[in-house]
Design a protein around this motif. Structure first.
Motif, PDB file in Angstrom:
ATOM      1  N   ALA A  24       0.836  -1.209   0.000  1.00 32.23           N
ATOM      2  CA  ALA A  24       0.000   0.000   0.000  1.00 32.23           C
ATOM      3  C   ALA A  24       0.870   1.259   0.000  1.00 32.23           C
ATOM      4  O   ALA A  24       0.563   2.238  -0.689  1.00 32.23           O
ATOM      5  N   ILE A  25       1.962   1.231   0.745  1.00 35.72           N
ATOM      6  CA  ILE A  25       2.861   2.400   0.797  1.00 35.72           C
ATOM      7  C   ILE A  25       3.451   2.683  -0.584  1.00 35.72           C
ATOM      8  O   ILE A  25       3.514   3.832  -1.032  1.00 35.72           O
ATOM      9  N   LEU A  26       3.867   1.614  -1.285  1.00 33.82           N
ATOM     10  CA  LEU A  26       4.461   1.827  -2.618  1.00 33.82           C
ATOM     11  C   LEU A  26       3.442   2.452  -3.564  1.00 33.82           C
ATOM     12  O   LEU A  26       3.764   3.359  -4.342  1.00 33.82           O
ATOM     13  N   LYS A  27       2.186   1.984  -3.488  1.00 34.65           N
ATOM     14  CA  LYS A  27       1.139   2.554  -4.342  1.00 34.65           C
ATOM     15  C   LYS A  27       0.885   4.006  -3.952  1.00 34.65           C
ATOM     16  O   LYS A  27       0.695   4.873  -4.799  1.00 34.65           O
ATOM     17  N   ALA A  28       0.892   4.265  -2.658  1.00 37.81           N
ATOM     18  CA  ALA A  28       0.631   5.621  -2.181  1.00 37.81           C
ATOM     19  C   ALA A  28       1.701   6.586  -2.697  1.00 37.81           C
ATOM     20  O   ALA A  28       1.407   7.712  -3.094  1.00 37.81           O
ATOM     21  N   ILE A  29       2.948   6.126  -2.715  1.00 36.33           N
ATOM     22  CA  ILE A  29       4.037   6.987  -3.193  1.00 36.33           C
ATOM     23  C   ILE A  29       3.905   7.234  -4.693  1.00 36.33           C
ATOM     24  O   ILE A  29       4.149   8.331  -5.186  1.00 36.33           O
ATOM     25  N   ALA A  30       3.462   6.194  -5.416  1.00 35.95           N
ATOM     26  CA  ALA A  30       3.348   6.319  -6.873  1.00 35.95           C
ATOM     27  C   ALA A  30       2.175   7.210  -7.280  1.00 35.95           C
ATOM     28  O   ALA A  30       2.138   7.714  -8.396  1.00 35.95           O
ATOM     29  N   ILE A  31       1.188   7.368  -6.397  1.00 38.24           N
ATOM     30  CA  ILE A  31       0.007   8.184  -6.697  1.00 38.24           C
ATOM     31  C   ILE A  31      -0.110   9.230  -5.586  1.00 38.24           C
ATOM     32  O   ILE A  31      -0.951   9.112  -4.679  1.00 38.24           O
ATOM     33  N   PRO A  32       0.717  10.264  -5.623  1.00 36.71           N
ATOM     34  CA  PRO A  32       0.798  11.191  -4.484  1.00 36.71           C
ATOM     35  C   PRO A  32      -0.558  11.794  -4.109  1.00 36.71           C
ATOM     36  O   PRO A  32      -1.281  12.271  -4.973  1.00 36.71           O
ATOM     37  N   GLY A  33      -0.897  11.717  -2.832  1.00 39.54           N
ATOM     38  CA  GLY A  33      -2.134  12.307  -2.326  1.00 39.54           C
ATOM     39  C   GLY A  33      -3.341  11.397  -2.411  1.00 39.54           C
ATOM     40  O   GLY A  33      -4.380  11.706  -1.830  1.00 39.54           O
ATOM     41  N   TYR A  34      -3.233  10.283  -3.133  1.00 42.25           N
ATOM     42  CA  TYR A  34      -4.360   9.343  -3.241  1.00 42.25           C
ATOM     43  C   TYR A  34      -4.383   8.429  -2.016  1.00 42.25           C
ATOM     44  O   TYR A  34      -3.343   7.919  -1.602  1.00 42.25           O
ATOM     45  N   GLN A  35      -5.584   8.222  -1.469  1.00 38.68           N
ATOM     46  CA  GLN A  35      -5.720   7.403  -0.264  1.00 38.68           C
ATOM     47  C   GLN A  35      -5.857   5.929  -0.635  1.00 38.68           C
ATOM     48  O   GLN A  35      -6.888   5.527  -1.164  1.00 38.68           O
ATOM     49  N   VAL A  36      -4.838   5.148  -0.357  1.00 40.72           N
ATOM     50  CA  VAL A  36      -4.857   3.718  -0.675  1.00 40.72           C
ATOM     51  C   VAL A  36      -5.555   2.964   0.460  1.00 40.72           C
ATOM     52  O   VAL A  36      -5.141   3.067   1.611  1.00 40.72           O
ATOM     53  N   PRO A  37      -6.625   2.204   0.146  1.00 38.71           N
ATOM     54  CA  PRO A  37      -7.263   1.408   1.200  1.00 38.71           C
ATOM     55  C   PRO A  37      -6.329   0.282   1.646  1.00 38.71           C
ATOM     56  O   PRO A  37      -5.628  -0.297   0.826  1.00 38.71           O
ATOM     57  N   PHE A  38      -6.288   0.001   2.927  1.00 36.95           N
ATOM     58  CA  PHE A  38      -5.523  -1.162   3.383  1.00 36.95           C
ATOM     59  C   PHE A  38      -6.257  -1.794   4.556  1.00 36.95           C
ATOM     60  O   PHE A  38      -7.032  -1.141   5.239  1.00 36.95           O
ATOM     61  N   ALA A  39      -6.029  -3.105   4.744  1.00 37.66           N
ATOM     62  CA  ALA A  39      -6.750  -3.851   5.777  1.00 37.66           C
ATOM     63  C   ALA A  39      -6.058  -3.625   7.112  1.00 37.66           C
ATOM     64  O   ALA A  39      -5.327  -4.457   7.617  1.00 37.66           O
ATOM     65  N   SER A  40      -6.295  -2.454   7.664  1.00 40.18           N
ATOM     66  CA  SER A  40      -5.687  -2.063   8.927  1.00 40.18           C
ATOM     67  C   SER A  40      -5.947  -3.126   9.998  1.00 40.18           C
ATOM     68  O   SER A  40      -7.014  -3.702  10.071  1.00 40.18           O
ATOM     69  N   ARG A  41      -4.929  -3.377  10.804  1.00 45.69           N
ATOM     70  CA  ARG A  41      -5.036  -4.391  11.863  1.00 45.69           C
ATOM     71  C   ARG A  41      -5.366  -3.746  13.203  1.00 45.69           C
ATOM     72  O   ARG A  41      -5.044  -2.582  13.428  1.00 45.69           O
ATOM     73  N   GLU A  42      -5.937  -4.535  14.077  1.00 44.58           N
ATOM     74  CA  GLU A  42      -6.029  -4.087  15.457  1.00 44.58           C
ATOM     75  C   GLU A  42      -4.616  -4.010  16.009  1.00 44.58           C
ATOM     76  O   GLU A  42      -3.806  -4.903  15.793  1.00 44.58           O
ATOM     77  N   MET A  43      -4.351  -2.945  16.702  1.00 40.76           N
ATOM     78  CA  MET A  43      -3.039  -2.778  17.316  1.00 40.76           C
ATOM     79  C   MET A  43      -3.255  -2.772  18.826  1.00 40.76           C
ATOM     80  O   MET A  43      -4.370  -2.592  19.298  1.00 40.76           O
ATOM     81  N   PRO A  44      -2.171  -2.943  19.586  1.00 37.60           N
ATOM     82  CA  PRO A  44      -2.392  -2.958  21.028  1.00 37.60           C
ATOM     83  C   PRO A  44      -2.630  -1.563  21.616  1.00 37.60           C
ATOM     84  O   PRO A  44      -2.627  -1.418  22.822  1.00 37.60           O
ATOM     85  N   MET A  45      -2.835  -0.566  20.781  1.00 38.44           N
ATOM     86  CA  MET A  45      -3.311   0.724  21.297  1.00 38.44           C
ATOM     87  C   MET A  45      -4.599   1.070  20.548  1.00 38.44           C
ATOM     88  O   MET A  45      -4.857   0.536  19.472  1.00 38.44           O
ATOM     89  N   PRO A  46      -5.423   1.945  21.126  1.00 39.91           N
ATOM     90  CA  PRO A  46      -6.756   2.140  20.533  1.00 39.91           C
ATOM     91  C   PRO A  46      -6.714   2.882  19.195  1.00 39.91           C
ATOM     92  O   PRO A  46      -5.794   3.653  18.917  1.00 39.91           O
TER      93      PRO A  46
END
Lengths: 300, 368, 198
Positions: A24-46
């Motif tokens: 997702a980061i590589l796509k985000a860099i290639a398309i500056p300013g475009y919001q790439v969807p990603f399957a965000s994980r639960e993290m141990p902080m809220p």
């Protein structure tokens, strides 16, 4: 690279999650300013406490990195301390409070005053990545607006401010246009910081965990704050310099000293302020400010 | 001063030490055993497993203990643990028709094959505080019944399906989508919607389901059946190619039967709303079934006019781990942005005062 | 299945290192970066191609192989074993396309181009070249480039300049290119605009 904390992976995330975020980061860099969807994980902080930034940092971080974490410009606010500890514990990386020493700076709400250099990465924690969200609550609609580069809605909103107040009344999370194409939310940094994004030598990565979006501004990329010919974009200015280090042209926090109207204005960027004081700069109240505000000249 | 300019690290450590002491409570009293929580707060454990999306009773019980009984906090702990686990694959669909039923009731038929089985339920209890419980009352052993001769307990929807009175649902070969691995996008198919609802907050779904009953997206529901019990899980490892039993889990299933007048393309027929959750949680399964049916509005050509029918609204706000994080993040310092707003409000007030003094109107028109 | 050759010895560390080089290159288009690829894949899969695949492909990110790579079953076995990725037959189904023979690279519009609403759903085309240096044969402007950046690279796909121009014209859709040579890596994201002359 053995796990630093037993039972967990390097930098907490498993390898498959890191690969997904890295793609997702590589796509985000290639398309500056475009919001790439990603399957965000639960993290141990809220969610809402920096999970997006933490996932981005965890995915790019290597054993040789030096990490700085700030919140409101300060290394010592509670959430910055907590995130820095998390990476110390799970990745064992070196950490610093000095902007110039860091290879990765994770931030909430500020861009450091000291210009970032080539090779540095600034990771923003983002609560609401969609600049059009408060004008149009539906993702299905805003996605189409971005696809069509249809940003009239945003201009109308800004112009309504001007009609009503005589100037744009957005003071932070002020929308920008990236590389002439996508309108982007710079995260809730004060608009004071917007000009620092323009043609920065550093790579800027934005992570929104709860909203599942990653976006980026590559180095040397034009970032323009939206404005009008007759109402050009302007940043906040402060009347007096920092009361501790006498810096001018920096973002200041207002500190309430007493209940009789006593106030002092001090640098929001604590590392910048301390570095200046260590170099001998003295503000008007350096000698008299309470210790919990002035702190020590430096800390490690 | 919570944004200590210095000393944040020590303050956090101290706060967490205090939390640990508060969690333990009065050291003169016995420490809560995780097995006690599992055994005696079983419905709390069920909720944490369902919304935590991980079937592990003792882990959920431990999370409840660690969270001091705050179930959303416990759900969060389970989710954060779950996300670090390796994934081996997806199990075969469970057959709830073959469930070892502990409880099964149907509101649509007085009696039916397999009968009405009340099982362990609060239904029909008088909600009177039982002071005997505080005194350590030991209950009499449960009554035992002879199992029915053939033991079969077909699903009510299958009985209706035989007459084509209810829409047919056929499995397709598509692998089910997984929103823990693919970010949510719209429009969302039913598999994604059901997964989202199964993980969704019980209270949120209860409110939404309730709103459909009060006319905000009415679906004319009947509880075809609610059943609770143990089902077997089978898994087909790639290298073996045949199913291997993994064990059993307890689930609650609700099949809601909803009126449908028919359309140009379809004859009048009952339609389905479906709910399935880990453990015993009828409130959640029923709410889920109501909301599932409401979200199918598009499919049936119904007008989308109510919140419960609006998939983007429902799916984006159902997750309590996301919701609690973002609501509670307002506790984090925002003073940099507040400073910007302070400056603006002061300036606007000064400008306002200056205009007052000039006797000019408060707001200038854009055209001027 | 032929005996499998070595993948990453320390997957977490090596994948991070490879990704970081690629991230830097992608954010600084048309700049050449040293790229260590300590893997021994079956030929003609180059160690650099293999290192990119091992870093980023997995069951959620399928791979397409160009004909010389697809002709060697040991290569698909190697990639499947080390990444778990599906090897797809159509270039437009791939997250990553591995091209060992750039001269016969399919036209770029044969790969997934992304959608107007989801331009990220596109293929990253990874090309193994013989040589790759900073230079002036191909020159670019655009996000990530401080002024102008240029490359000398060989061999290049047919009508490469025109292909790059049509790919950039699709922005924000289009493919991103990763160029590899022994020990070297550069990237040409869709945002890079080729320029002619001085």
């Amino acid at each position: 690279m053995t796990p630093v904390q037993d039972g967990y992976n390097f930098a907490y995330l498993d390898e498959q999650t890191k690969r997904m975020i890295r793609r997702a980061i590589l796509k985000a860099i290639a398309i500056p300013g475009y919001q790439v969807p990603f399957a965000s994980r639960e993290m141990p902080m809220p969610y809402g406490w920096g999970t997006g930034g933490v996932q981005v940092t965890a995915s790019i971080l290597g054993p040789d990195d030096v990490l700085k974490v700030i919140d409101q410009g300060s290394d010592d606010t509670t959430n910055a301390v907590s995130i820095r500890k998390f990476f110390k514990k799970t990745a064992g990386v070196a950490t610093t409070t000095h902007t110039a020493e860091a290879t990765i700076v994770q931030t909430r709400h500020r861009i450091p005053e000291e210009p970032l250099g080539a090779g540095q990465v600034l990771v923003y924690q983002v609560p609401i990545p969609e600049p059009l969200r408060f004008l149009e609550p539906r993702e299905t609609e805003t996605r189409t607006l971005h696809a069509l580069a249809e940003y009239g809605l945003m201009h109308v909103k800004l112009y309504e401010d001007i009609a009503r107040h005589g100037h744009v009344a957005t003071t932070y999370a002020y929308p920008v246009e990236v590389a002439g194409r996508y309108v982007m939310d710079p995260s809730p940094t004060p608009k004071f910081d917007n000009p620092k994004m323009h043609m920065s030598a550093a790579l800027q990565l934005f992570g929104a965990g709860r909203e599942q979006r990653i976006y980026a501004v590559p180095p040397y990329t034009p970032v323009k704050s939206l404005d009008f010919e007759d109402h050009p974009f302007r940043i906040q200015t402060f009347k007096d310099p920092c009361a501790l280090c006498a810096a001018e042209g920096v973002y200041l926090d207002e500190v309430v000293l007493d209940d009789r109207g006593g106030r002092m204005m001090v640098c929001s960027d604590t590392d910048f302020c301390e570095t200046r004081r260590a170099a001998g700069h003295r503000g008007a109240m350096l000698g008299t400010a309470p210790a919990e505000i002035a702190g020590e000249a430096s800390h490690g | 001063m919570y944004v200590a300019v210095k000393g944040g690290e020590q303050a956090i450590d101290n706060a967490h030490r205090l939390l640990a002491a508060k969690r333990r409570g009065d050291p003169a009293l016995p420490d809560l055993d995780v097995a006690q929580i599992d055994g005696q707060l079983a419905l709390a454990v069920a909720r944490v497993m369902a919304e935590g999306s991980l079937y592990d009773r003792s882990l959920a019980a431990l999370a409840i203990k660690q969270a001091r009984g705050d179930l959303i906090e416990a759900i969060f702990l389970v989710r954060a643990f779950r996300t670090t686990l390796p994934r081996f694959g997806a199990c075969e669909p469970v057959d709830t028709g073959a469930m070892a039923v502990e409880r099964r009731v149907s509101a649509t038929f007085k009696d039916l094959p397999g009968g009405q089985v009340l099982g362990p339920t609060f239904d029909y209890t008088h909600r009177l505080i039982d002071f005997a419980l505080a005194a350590g009352f030991a209950p009499p052993p449960p009554a035992e019944a002879e199992p029915e001769a053939d033991g079969a307990m077909p699903r009510v929807t299958d009985l209706l399906g035989e007459e084509d009175l209810i829409e047919r649902e056929t499995a397709d070969d598509r692998p089910p989508a997984d929103l823990t691995r693919e970010p949510l996008s719209f429009p969302a198919e039913r598999d994604i919607r059901l997964q989202n609802l199964a993980r969704g907050d019980e209270g949120f779904l209860l409110g939404l389901g309730y709103s459909t009953q009060r006319g905000f997206g009415r679906t004319h529901p009947f509880v075809g059946e609610v059943r609770f019990g143990a089902v077997e899980l089978d898994f087909v490892p790639e290298e073996l190619g045949f199913p291997v039993p993994l064990g059993t889990i307890e689930v609650t299933e609700c099949q809601m039967v909803n009126q449908f007048a028919g359309s140009a393309e379809r004859p009048p027929q009952f339609t389905r709303g479906y709910g399935l959750v880990f453990g015993q949680s009828e409130r959640k399964a029923m709410s889920m079934a109501l909301v599932d049916r409401a979200l199918r509005a598009r499919e049936f050509g119904e007008d989308v006019v109510a919140p419960a029918q609006d998939e983007e609204f429902v799916l984006s706000h159902s997750d309590n781990v996301q919701a609690t994080g973002f609501v509670e993040h307002l506790k984090l310092p925002h003073y940099v942005d507040f400073q910007a707003e302070l400056e603006l409000v002061r300036r606007l007030r000064a400008e306002h005062a200056a205009r007052e003094a000039d006797g000019r109107p408060h707001y200038e028109e854009a055209a001027e | 299945m032929s005996p499998l050759t070595r993948g990453f010895a320390e997957p977490a560390r090596e994948a991070q290192a490879a990704f970081r080089v690629l991230m830097t290159a992608m954010s600084r288009p048309a700049t050449v970066h040293p790229f260590a690829a300590a893997v021994t894949p079956p030929p003609p899969l180059s160690p650099e191609l293999a290192a990119i695949a091992l870093s980023l492909a997995d069951p959620d990110a399928p791979i397409w192989l160009d004909p010389p790579l697809a002709a060697v079953p040991a290569i698909a076995d190697y990639l499947r074993f080390h990444t778990g990725a599906k090897i797809v037959g159509r270039p437009d189904e791939a997250a990553f396309a591995l091209v060992s023979n750039p001269l016969a690279c399919p036209y770029l519009d044969r790969f997934a181009q992304g959608l107007d609403a989801y331009p990220d759903r596109s293929t990253t085309v990874v090309l193994a070249l013989a040589t790759l240096d900073a230079g002036s044969a191909l020159r670019f402007r655009g996000p990530g480039i401080d002024g102008v950046a240029g490359l000398d690279a060989a061999p290049l796909p047919r009508a490469f300049a025109a292909e790059l121009d049509s790919n950039h014209a699709l922005f924000p859709r289009g493919v991103d290119l990763v160029l590899l040579a022994p020990g070297r890596l550069a990237a040409l994201p869709r945002s890079a605009r080729r320029i002619e002359g001085a």
